[in-house]
Write a protein that holds these residues in place. Structure first.
Motif, PDB file in Angstrom:
ATOM      1  N   ILE A  45      88.673   2.894  63.322  1.00  0.00           N
ATOM      2  CA  ILE A  45      89.614   2.068  62.442  1.00  0.00           C
ATOM      3  C   ILE A  45      89.469   0.587  62.518  1.00  0.00           C
ATOM      4  CG2 ILE A  45      91.916   1.323  61.880  1.00  0.00           C
ATOM      5  CD1 ILE A  45      92.592   4.511  62.410  1.00  0.00           C
ATOM      6  N   GLY A  46      89.159  -0.083  61.511  1.00  0.00           N
ATOM      7  CA  GLY A  46      88.886  -1.470  61.618  1.00  0.00           C
ATOM      8  C   GLY A  46      87.516  -1.980  61.483  1.00  0.00           C
ATOM      9  N   ARG A  47      86.435  -0.704  61.548  1.00  0.00           N
ATOM     10  CA  ARG A  47      84.948  -1.182  61.921  1.00  0.00           C
ATOM     11  C   ARG A  47      84.531  -0.856  60.273  1.00  0.00           C
ATOM     12  NH1 ARG A  47      82.590   0.829  67.083  1.00  0.00           N
ATOM     13  NH2 ARG A  47      80.647  -0.029  65.968  1.00  0.00           N
ATOM     14  N   SER A  48      83.271  -1.197  60.095  1.00  0.00           N
ATOM     15  CA  SER A  48      82.547  -0.957  58.916  1.00  0.00           C
ATOM     16  C   SER A  48      82.099   0.489  58.954  1.00  0.00           C
ATOM     17  CB  SER A  48      81.439  -1.824  58.873  1.00  0.00           C
ATOM     18  OG  SER A  48      80.370  -1.202  57.775  1.00  0.00           O
ATOM     19  N   LEU A  49      82.073   0.932  57.653  1.00  0.00           N
ATOM     20  CA  LEU A  49      81.434   2.461  57.659  1.00  0.00           C
ATOM     21  C   LEU A  49      80.000   2.408  58.078  1.00  0.00           C
ATOM     22  CD1 LEU A  49      82.541   3.339  53.792  1.00  0.00           C
ATOM     23  CD2 LEU A  49      83.210   4.636  55.950  1.00  0.00           C
ATOM     24  N   ASP A  50      79.383   1.346  58.307  1.00  0.00           N
ATOM     25  CA  ASP A  50      78.167   1.298  58.930  1.00  0.00           C
ATOM     26  C   ASP A  50      78.103   2.017  60.404  1.00  0.00           C
ATOM     27  OD1 ASP A  50      76.871  -0.053  56.924  1.00  0.00           O
ATOM     28  OD2 ASP A  50      76.620  -1.828  57.951  1.00  0.00           O
ATOM     29  N   LEU A  51      79.263   2.181  60.720  1.00  0.00           N
ATOM     30  CA  LEU A  51      79.393   3.059  62.074  1.00  0.00           C
ATOM     31  C   LEU A  51      78.835   4.357  62.084  1.00  0.00           C
ATOM     32  CD1 LEU A  51      80.811   3.196  64.993  1.00  0.00           C
ATOM     33  CD2 LEU A  51      82.817   4.114  63.767  1.00  0.00           C
ATOM     34  N   ILE A  52      78.950   4.948  60.972  1.00  0.00           N
ATOM     35  CA  ILE A  52      78.598   6.286  60.509  1.00  0.00           C
ATOM     36  C   ILE A  52      77.348   6.407  59.704  1.00  0.00           C
ATOM     37  CG2 ILE A  52      80.831   7.354  61.519  1.00  0.00           C
ATOM     38  CD1 ILE A  52      81.414   7.924  58.384  1.00  0.00           C
ATOM     39  N   ILE A  53      76.948   5.596  59.049  1.00  0.00           N
ATOM     40  CA  ILE A  53      76.106   5.622  58.054  1.00  0.00           C
ATOM     41  C   ILE A  53      74.755   5.258  58.603  1.00  0.00           C
ATOM     42  CG2 ILE A  53      74.955   4.769  55.671  1.00  0.00           C
ATOM     43  CD1 ILE A  53      77.688   3.841  55.099  1.00  0.00           C
ATOM     44  N   PRO A  54      73.613   6.321  58.602  1.00  0.00           N
ATOM     45  CA  PRO A  54      72.594   5.903  59.384  1.00  0.00           C
ATOM     46  C   PRO A  54      71.862   4.819  58.799  1.00  0.00           C
ATOM     47  CG  PRO A  54      72.632   8.559  58.766  1.00  0.00           C
ATOM     48  CD  PRO A  54      73.894   7.696  57.972  1.00  0.00           C
ATOM     49  N   GLU A  55      71.035   4.262  59.714  1.00  0.00           N
ATOM     50  CA  GLU A  55      70.575   2.844  59.305  1.00  0.00           C
ATOM     51  C   GLU A  55      69.590   2.945  58.117  1.00  0.00           C
ATOM     52  OE1 GLU A  55      68.173  -0.747  61.782  1.00  0.00           O
ATOM     53  OE2 GLU A  55      69.087   0.699  62.863  1.00  0.00           O
ATOM     54  N   GLY A  56      68.892   4.036  58.100  1.00  0.00           N
ATOM     55  CA  GLY A  56      67.812   4.068  57.049  1.00  0.00           C
ATOM     56  C   GLY A  56      68.576   4.285  55.616  1.00  0.00           C
ATOM     57  N   LEU A  57      69.901   4.647  55.529  1.00  0.00           N
ATOM     58  CA  LEU A  57      70.466   4.776  54.562  1.00  0.00           C
ATOM     59  C   LEU A  57      71.427   3.849  54.094  1.00  0.00           C
ATOM     60  CD1 LEU A  57      71.250   8.674  54.874  1.00  0.00           C
ATOM     61  CD2 LEU A  57      69.473   7.499  53.520  1.00  0.00           C
ATOM     62  N   ARG A  58      71.689   2.833  54.942  1.00  0.00           N
ATOM     63  CA  ARG A  58      72.593   1.695  54.590  1.00  0.00           C
ATOM     64  C   ARG A  58      72.677   1.027  53.441  1.00  0.00           C
ATOM     65  NH1 ARG A  58      73.393   0.053  60.833  1.00  0.00           N
ATOM     66  NH2 ARG A  58      74.124   2.021  61.528  1.00  0.00           N
ATOM     67  N   ALA A  59      71.173   0.359  53.155  1.00  0.00           N
ATOM     68  CA  ALA A  59      71.137  -0.264  52.142  1.00  0.00           C
ATOM     69  C   ALA A  59      71.418   0.540  50.706  1.00  0.00           C
ATOM     70  CB  ALA A  59      69.441  -0.919  52.021  1.00  0.00           C
ATOM     71  N   ARG A  60      70.696   1.772  50.698  1.00  0.00           N
ATOM     72  CA  ARG A  60      70.966   2.378  49.569  1.00  0.00           C
ATOM     73  C   ARG A  60      72.523   2.819  49.192  1.00  0.00           C
ATOM     74  NH1 ARG A  60      68.170   8.472  48.572  1.00  0.00           N
ATOM     75  NH2 ARG A  60      69.294   8.966  46.534  1.00  0.00           N
ATOM     76  N   HIS A  61      73.292   3.081  50.399  1.00  0.00           N
ATOM     77  CA  HIS A  61      74.587   3.273  50.287  1.00  0.00           C
ATOM     78  C   HIS A  61      75.534   2.142  49.659  1.00  0.00           C
ATOM     79  CE1 HIS A  61      78.982   4.458  51.375  1.00  0.00           C
ATOM     80  NE2 HIS A  61      79.030   3.150  51.845  1.00  0.00           N
ATOM     81  N   TRP A  62      75.273   0.911  50.216  1.00  0.00           N
ATOM     82  CA  TRP A  62      75.847  -0.272  49.821  1.00  0.00           C
ATOM     83  C   TRP A  62      75.404  -0.776  48.411  1.00  0.00           C
ATOM     84  CZ3 TRP A  62      80.010  -0.754  51.833  1.00  0.00           C
ATOM     85  CH2 TRP A  62      80.379  -0.263  53.480  1.00  0.00           C
ATOM     86  N   SER A  63      74.296  -0.560  47.975  1.00  0.00           N
ATOM     87  CA  SER A  63      73.871  -0.807  46.632  1.00  0.00           C
ATOM     88  C   SER A  63      74.488   0.150  45.564  1.00  0.00           C
ATOM     89  CB  SER A  63      72.371  -1.000  46.689  1.00  0.00           C
ATOM     90  OG  SER A  63      71.921   0.404  46.565  1.00  0.00           O
ATOM     91  N   GLY A  64      75.052   1.039  46.083  1.00  0.00           N
ATOM     92  CA  GLY A  64      75.807   1.852  45.202  1.00  0.00           C
ATOM     93  C   GLY A  64      75.031   3.109  44.461  1.00  0.00           C
TER      94      GLY A  64
END
Length: 64
Positions: A45-64
């Motif tokens: 709690i209080g941390r970014s969802l990046d905690l559980i989003i695999p590094e290779g998928l983060r850009a795709r996740h955050w771009s929507g």
């Protein structure tokens, strides 16, 4: 539905429930999420969802 009932239901359900705000900060983390992802609620709690989003998928996740 009563807010206390909903909170109790979500907190105690066996499935992982993670809630984040619009900025992607984790605001709720139940026991199922702790079992699935290996972090306690206090750690997540209080941390970014990046905690559980695999590094290779983060850009795709955050771009929507």
């Amino acid at each position: 539905m009563d807010a206390r009932f909903a909170e109790t239901l979500i907190t105690n359900m066996p499935d992982a429930v993670v809630y984040s705000d619009n900025e992607g900060m984790i605001r709720h983390w139940n026991g199922g999420a702790a079992r699935m992802f290996g972090y306690t609620a206090a750690e997540a709690i209080g941390r970014s969802l990046d905690l559980i989003i695999p590094e290779g998928l983060r850009a795709r996740h955050w771009s929507g």
